[in-house]
Design an enzyme around this catalytic site. Structure first.
Site, PDB file in Angstrom:
ATOM      1  N   ARG A 187      42.301 -41.297  28.452  1.00 47.38           N
ATOM      2  CA  ARG A 187      42.726 -40.609  27.229  1.00 47.38           C
ATOM      3  C   ARG A 187      44.238 -40.676  27.073  1.00 47.38           C
ATOM      4  O   ARG A 187      44.752 -40.838  25.966  1.00 47.38           O
ATOM      5  CB  ARG A 187      42.256 -39.154  27.246  1.00 47.38           C
ATOM      6  CG  ARG A 187      40.748 -38.991  27.145  1.00 47.38           C
ATOM      7  CD  ARG A 187      40.353 -37.538  27.029  1.00 47.38           C
ATOM      8  NE  ARG A 187      40.764 -36.984  25.742  1.00 47.38           N
ATOM      9  CZ  ARG A 187      40.775 -35.688  25.454  1.00 47.38           C
ATOM     10  NH1 ARG A 187      40.423 -34.801  26.389  1.00 47.38           N
ATOM     11  NH2 ARG A 187      41.151 -35.261  24.270  1.00 47.38           N
ATOM     12  N   CYS A 240      47.477 -30.937  27.281  1.00 48.38           N
ATOM     13  CA  CYS A 240      46.252 -31.708  27.486  1.00 48.38           C
ATOM     14  C   CYS A 240      45.705 -32.053  26.107  1.00 48.38           C
ATOM     15  O   CYS A 240      46.474 -32.406  25.220  1.00 48.38           O
ATOM     16  CB  CYS A 240      45.248 -30.918  28.327  1.00 48.38           C
ATOM     17  SG  CYS A 240      44.863 -29.289  27.660  1.00 48.38           S
TER      18      CYS A 240
END
Length: 298
Positions: A187, A240
């Site tokens: 990611r 995040c």
């Protein structure tokens, strides 16, 4: 440190057997199914535990601020009071993912933001509880917000502190900040993005997945090991995807006795809402998993 933010399943069982005043909040959650955590709690949970909802209790509904925005203070206060939380009791948080979903988010909100003096995470979570033969019970509660028992409502008033938060504007204005991205490497690089509409990461950030905070069997690494690993890339800001896994890494800074980084609570899901903010996509980085593991062992 005199106060440990972790509690083992054995110690929790002992405390309960001794009748100690412990508030247990079950924080199990799914990022893609808002009702999954409550269903899991319904089916099997620790006796005396109450369900603390990532989607409804730990975040507001303001989607413009990211996937899990900071809760509204007044609403959050009422929810905590509805649990019957007092400042004198211990709060124990757990999930079934080593604290990443979403016990560490709850710890950050309760301890760092709301100022409760005694908040712990059950090390190993539900797996650890099962491993000692801890009792689990089911519930016939509907999959909705649980109604409050008026007799249990407390008058505890949190002392909120926003000093450990940082905004996107501050990050842009401070290119010297050391940022850590707690998402997976795929990611971070933009190779795979299952949740957000834009892939990549914030310029200048390093990647250290929150999974690196745990041992292979899902317990937190020792404070000594975490300190050795985290000092390789001492961070001032952690983010995040939606402000959940980042709390896990911040919690580990606390365990390690290192300065606690600030939380960009909107994280990547908020960063990409403004198309003028820079992003990076890359397939190679010094922060790849092999390099990070070599650093951890050095």
């Amino acid at each position: 440190m005199a106060f440990s933010p972790l509690i083992s399943a054995d110690v929790l069982q002992y405390n309960l057997d001794q009748g100690q005043d412990v508030m247990i909040l079950d924080c199990r959650a799914s990022l893609t199914d808002a009702n999954a955590g409550r269903r899991a709690w319904q089916n099997a949970h620790l006796p005396q535990s109450q369900y603390f909802d990532l989607h409804r209790d730990m975040a507001s509904e303001d989607s413009s601020q990211g996937r899990f925005p900071l809760p509204i203070k007044e609403t959050f206060t009422k929810r905590l009071q509805s649990f019957g939380i007092t400042s004198s009791q211990a709060i124990v948080l757990l999930d079934d993912a080593g604290g990443t979903l979403a016990a560490a988010r709850a710890w950050w909100l309760l301890y760092i933001w709301a100022g409760h003096p005694n908040v712990k995470i059950l090390d190993g979570g539900l797996v650890a509880w099962r491993s000692i033969g801890g009792q689990l019970v089911d519930s016939s509660a509907k999959i909705t917000q649980a109604s409050c028992d008026v007799s249990a409502v407390s008058d505890w008033t949190p002392s909120y502190n926003n000093n450990q938060l940082i905004s996107a504007e501050e990050i842009i204005a401070r290119p010297d900040l050391r940022l850590t991205d707690a998402r997976s490497f795929d990611r971070f690089t933009g190779k795979h993005e299952p949740l957000d509409s834009v892939a990549g990461h914030i310029p200048g950030a390093d990647c250290r997945p929150s999974a690196f905070n745990l041992t292979n069997d899902g317990y937190f690494k020792s404070s000594k090991q975490l300190r050795q690993e985290l000092t390789h890339r001492v961070s001032e800001v952690v983010y995040c995807g939606g402000g959940v896994a980042a709390c896990h890494t911040i919690f580990c800074y606390y365990i390690a006795g290192l300065p606690i980084p600030k939380l960009y609570i909107g994280s990547w899901s908020h960063w990409i809402r403004d198309k003028t903010r820079p992003i990076i996509r890359t397939t190679t980085t010094e922060s790849d998993p092999e390099n990070m593991q070599r650093e951890a062992k050095s």
